[in-house]
Design an enzyme around this catalytic site. Structure first.
Site, mmCIF file in Angstrom:
data_model
loop_
_atom_site.group_PDB
_atom_site.id
_atom_site.type_symbol
_atom_site.label_atom_id
_atom_site.label_comp_id
_atom_site.label_asym_id
_atom_site.label_seq_id
_atom_site.Cartn_x
_atom_site.Cartn_y
_atom_site.Cartn_z
ATOM 1 N N LYS A 52 0.892 -1.198 -0.026
ATOM 2 C CA LYS A 52 -0.172 0.008 -0.036
ATOM 3 C C LYS A 52 0.977 1.166 0.080
ATOM 4 O O LYS A 52 0.503 2.225 -0.753
ATOM 5 C CB LYS A 52 -0.999 0.031 1.211
ATOM 6 N N GLN A 96 -5.149 -1.774 9.146
ATOM 7 C CA GLN A 96 -4.721 -3.158 8.598
ATOM 8 C C GLN A 96 -5.328 -4.351 9.347
ATOM 9 O O GLN A 96 -5.211 -4.460 10.490
ATOM 10 C CB GLN A 96 -3.200 -3.588 8.305
ATOM 11 N N ASP A 119 -10.847 2.729 3.111
ATOM 12 C CA ASP A 119 -11.362 1.251 3.100
ATOM 13 C C ASP A 119 -12.614 1.067 3.022
ATOM 14 O O ASP A 119 -13.270 0.032 2.427
ATOM 15 C CB ASP A 119 -10.921 0.561 4.481
#
Ligand code: NDP
Length: 282
Positions: A52, A96, A119
């Site tokens: 990422k 995460q 997200d």
């Protein structure tokens, strides 16, 4: 032999478009940082976080990672998120997953400001998707729509197709169903309590598999001429990656199929970048 849907190529195409967009935004004085928080040192999570950050560097946005020890308290994590919510230069916050078991995942996700929830996991983002409002969409399902559109499969469109999704997780199966509905597909969601899964799956024009079961779906689950999207990703004992679908078998029957690796996986990060750029844009 089926068309191979090349996620790596399509993800690169998207990242190149975003790189240009970021440069244009910078010229207008608009920039921002993505903050990635990892709790613990799960090796797979570390790879995702690295990828990422590399994608951010490629498209030209700043990223910072907070690597917190496994025994971090939930309170400390919530305090960090709250501080980041207040910082105007932070445009995206991502925790995460998975996080350690002593933390409440829902509580952590809900703590992220919906304006920075790149997200697309927060209840506000999911609710916006349900009622057709603007908001961040979960990256993997959004990437699958992009794959189906940008693959330019001959005489193919999503509208009117019967899409069967195997899996009902909050991050893949459920938002996938909502996105497919938005594209005017007719949608069926299957899960572990579904009866006679092969009979259901063989009715699918588009079969999306997100079960987390390596090699579960073989030719007997697939209608001749179906489009098959494999979300699963697993590392085998020999170190190679495989999906939930038995690729060699299914490609004989399908009209088009995504490989693992190089299918859905690269699209997830590309769509995360897209969400970050949208967050900088507003
Ligand atoms: P979850 O484990 O959260 O969900 C799995 C789903 O599959 C559940 O809804 C479960 O049903 C269903 N399921 C499991 N076994 C069966 C069965 N025998 N028959 C029918 N349904 C079944 O997984 P995720 O959605 O998070 O991820 C799925 C896979 O996709 C994983 O391999 C994951 O690693 C991968 N993934 C890949 C990404 C990428 O970027 N390529 C991103 C995200 C995930 P029930 O609800 O009843 O338990």
């Amino acid at each position: 032999m089926a068309y191979l849907i090349d996620g790596k190529r399509i993800a690169q195409e998207i990242k190149d478009e975003l790189k240009d967009k970021v440069a244009a935004l910078k010229a207008q004085g608009k920039s921002g940082t993505l903050v990635v928080i990892q709790v613990g040192s799960d090796p797979a999570s570390s790879v995702y976080v690295r990828n990422k950050k590399a994608a951010c560097a490629y498209i030209g946005i700043d990223s910072i990672s907070h690597e917190l020890p496994e025994d971090t308290t939930e309170e400390a994590l919530l305090t960090l998120i709250s501080e980041l919510n207040q910082k105007p230069e932070v445009k995206g916050i991502l925790v995460q997953l998975p996080i350690p078991k002593h933390m409440d995942e829902n509580k952590v996700i809900c703590a992220i400001s919906p304006e920075k929830d790149v997200d697309g996991f927060s209840p506000k983002s999911v609710g916006a998707l349900v009622i057709g409002q603007k908001g961040f969409v979960s990256c993997t399902p959004a990437g699958i729509i992009e794959l189906l559109v940008r693959a330019k499969l001959p005489d193919f469109s999503i509208e009117g197709k019967h899409c069967v999704i195997v899996g009902r997780s909050n991050i893949v199966g459920k938002p996938m169903a909502l996105l497919m509905l938005r594209e005017n597909a007719t949608v069926t969601i299957a899960h572990s309590k579904t009866k006679n899964l092969p009979a259901l799956c063989t009715q699918a024009d588009i079969l999306i598999v997100a079960m987390g079961k390596p090699g579960f779906i073989g030719a007997e689950y697939v209608k001749e001429g179906a489009v098959v999207i494999d979300v699963g990703i697993h590392r085998k004992e020999d170190g190679k990656l495989c999906g939930d679908v038995r690729f060699r078998e299914v490609e004989q029957k399908a009209f088009a199929i995504t490989p693992v690796p190089g299918g859905v996986g690269p699209m997830t990060i590309a769509m995360l970048m897209k969400n970050c750029v949208e967050s900088i844009e507003v």
